[in-house]
Design a protein around this motif. Sequence first.
Motif, PDB file in Angstrom:
ATOM      1  N   ASP A 210       0.965  -1.102   0.085  1.00 15.06           N
ATOM      2  CA  ASP A 210       0.198   0.106  -0.046  1.00 15.06           C
ATOM      3  C   ASP A 210       0.786   1.252  -0.016  1.00 15.06           C
ATOM      4  N   ALA A 211       2.101   1.030   0.385  1.00 14.20           N
ATOM      5  CA  ALA A 211       3.005   2.216   0.392  1.00 14.20           C
ATOM      6  C   ALA A 211       3.869   2.298  -0.661  1.00 14.20           C
ATOM      7  N   GLY A 212       3.627   1.535  -1.829  1.00 12.23           N
ATOM      8  CA  GLY A 212       4.139   1.491  -3.091  1.00 12.23           C
ATOM      9  C   GLY A 212       5.359   0.964  -2.820  1.00 12.23           C
ATOM     10  N   GLU A 213       5.860   0.075  -1.876  1.00 12.38           N
ATOM     11  CA  GLU A 213       6.961  -0.631  -1.952  1.00 12.38           C
ATOM     12  C   GLU A 213       7.221  -2.090  -2.537  1.00 12.38           C
ATOM     13  N   GLY A 214       6.728  -2.093  -3.547  1.00 12.99           N
ATOM     14  CA  GLY A 214       6.902  -3.809  -4.182  1.00 12.99           C
ATOM     15  C   GLY A 214       8.304  -4.027  -4.719  1.00 12.99           C
ATOM     16  N   ASN A 215       8.319  -5.207  -4.982  1.00 14.69           N
ATOM     17  CA  ASN A 215       9.732  -5.537  -5.602  1.00 14.69           C
ATOM     18  C   ASN A 215       9.935  -4.984  -6.978  1.00 14.69           C
ATOM     19  N   ALA A 216      10.951  -4.241  -7.049  1.00 16.60           N
ATOM     20  CA  ALA A 216      11.140  -3.405  -8.407  1.00 16.60           C
ATOM     21  C   ALA A 216      12.421  -3.715  -8.668  1.00 16.60           C
ATOM     22  N   LEU A 217      13.148  -4.882  -8.194  1.00 18.30           N
ATOM     23  CA  LEU A 217      14.548  -5.299  -8.749  1.00 18.30           C
ATOM     24  C   LEU A 217      14.566  -5.686 -10.187  1.00 18.30           C
ATOM     25  N   CYS A 218      15.497  -5.418 -10.777  1.00 16.60           N
ATOM     26  CA  CYS A 218      15.363  -6.073 -12.386  1.00 16.60           C
ATOM     27  C   CYS A 218      15.647  -7.451 -12.175  1.00 16.60           C
ATOM     28  N   ALA A 219      16.397  -7.920 -11.060  1.00 18.01           N
ATOM     29  CA  ALA A 219      16.563  -9.511 -11.138  1.00 18.01           C
ATOM     30  C   ALA A 219      15.580 -10.285 -10.301  1.00 18.01           C
ATOM     31  N   ARG A 220      14.345  -9.583 -10.334  1.00 20.17           N
ATOM     32  CA  ARG A 220      13.438 -10.320  -9.432  1.00 20.17           C
ATOM     33  C   ARG A 220      12.795 -11.318 -10.245  1.00 20.17           C
ATOM     34  N   SER A 221      11.946 -12.421  -9.818  1.00 22.08           N
ATOM     35  CA  SER A 221      11.653 -13.670 -10.419  1.00 22.08           C
ATOM     36  C   SER A 221      10.416 -12.920 -10.985  1.00 22.08           C
ATOM     37  N   ARG A 222       9.806 -13.357 -12.086  1.00 15.65           N
ATOM     38  CA  ARG A 222       8.340 -13.009 -12.703  1.00 15.65           C
ATOM     39  C   ARG A 222       7.615 -13.982 -12.711  1.00 15.65           C
ATOM     40  N   ALA A 223       8.084 -15.240 -11.986  1.00 13.49           N
ATOM     41  CA  ALA A 223       7.181 -16.334 -11.778  1.00 13.49           C
ATOM     42  C   ALA A 223       6.214 -16.283 -10.292  1.00 13.49           C
ATOM     43  N   ILE A 224       5.081 -16.821 -10.551  1.00 18.81           N
ATOM     44  CA  ILE A 224       4.520 -16.710  -9.349  1.00 18.81           C
ATOM     45  C   ILE A 224       4.908 -17.450  -8.160  1.00 18.81           C
ATOM     46  N   PRO A 225       5.147 -16.921  -7.047  1.00 16.54           N
ATOM     47  CA  PRO A 225       5.925 -17.600  -5.929  1.00 16.54           C
ATOM     48  C   PRO A 225       5.016 -19.044  -5.606  1.00 16.54           C
ATOM     49  N   PRO A 226       5.746 -19.845  -4.790  1.00 17.04           N
ATOM     50  CA  PRO A 226       4.959 -20.897  -4.324  1.00 17.04           C
ATOM     51  C   PRO A 226       3.957 -20.329  -2.989  1.00 17.04           C
ATOM     52  N   ARG A 227       2.867 -20.998  -2.848  1.00 18.23           N
ATOM     53  CA  ARG A 227       1.740 -20.520  -2.225  1.00 18.23           C
ATOM     54  C   ARG A 227       2.316 -20.245  -0.870  1.00 18.23           C
ATOM     55  N   ALA A 228       3.114 -21.504  -0.345  1.00 16.92           N
ATOM     56  CA  ALA A 228       3.785 -21.511   1.071  1.00 16.92           C
ATOM     57  C   ALA A 228       4.767 -20.404   1.270  1.00 16.92           C
ATOM     58  N   LEU A 229       5.290 -19.964   0.280  1.00 17.09           N
ATOM     59  CA  LEU A 229       6.356 -18.980   0.545  1.00 17.09           C
ATOM     60  C   LEU A 229       6.219 -18.016   1.487  1.00 17.09           C
ATOM     61  N   PHE A 230       5.321 -17.275   1.318  1.00 14.76           N
ATOM     62  CA  PHE A 230       5.444 -15.750   2.311  1.00 14.76           C
ATOM     63  C   PHE A 230       4.790 -16.145   3.755  1.00 14.76           C
TER      64      PHE A 230
END
Length: 258
Positions: A210-230
């Motif tokens: 909500d603060a706009g602090e999403g993951n904007a790293l160029c090296a980030r994965s574009r894949a959907i993360p595993p549901r259990a990850l977070f």
Amino acid sequence: MQQIFDFKALVKYRDRAAQRLGTVTPVLEELTDRLLDRLDDTTSRFSTALDFGGRGVLAPMLKARGISVDSADFSALLAAKAGGTPLPLPGPADFKLTQARYDLIVAPLSLHGLDDLPGALIQFRRALKPEGLLLASLPVLGTLHELRLNLLETEETLTGKVSPRISPFPELRDCAGLLQRAGFTHPVADIEELEFLYANPLALLHELRDAGEGNALCARSRAIPPRALFPAALAAMPRKEGRMVARLRMAVLTGWAS
């Protein structure tokens, strides 16, 4: 210069935040208050200020002090909602700021997504009048440290590989040097260490979004993360009084233009 951040993603996250900021306004107000406390330590008087990325919190506080405010943001939507005269920024390399226009520039937690932080500080110095003040805050090494490690370890366990999900942060000891390299006099960098407690661990991720602090790293994965990850990573976070603890190490930078 190595490109670390995806500028288009940064703008996208800040555009989305323009519709969600009400949920995180109390936190932003507290952090901005802590930054503006430094204004009370100086006898200087300021009449024109640049609000750099203040997300609707900073400009009203400055205007309450009788200061005229331009509100700059890479998101035109956030600039329009910030509370000062909107000043959408064209890009990270050149902010197109008028030289020697402001006697105060305040950048609250809005610099850590830039590849060229020294270049940004130089642009600020040029936009300040002689004897103008830069006041900025940014997260430094140690911020969300446990979450960073837990995400890496959990993702490796679940998938056998890892991808970066939290931005790299500078060390506090480097911050005053950055100001000095940019030409500021009397550079100071001190630290505010804050703990946030969450009954619902997922609320931390919601607040960052909500603060706009999403993951904007160029090296980030574009894949959907595993549901259990977070959920698994958050479950391993430290606890206090039965609540999850998240830590922010916020550097406060002050420097004067000569």
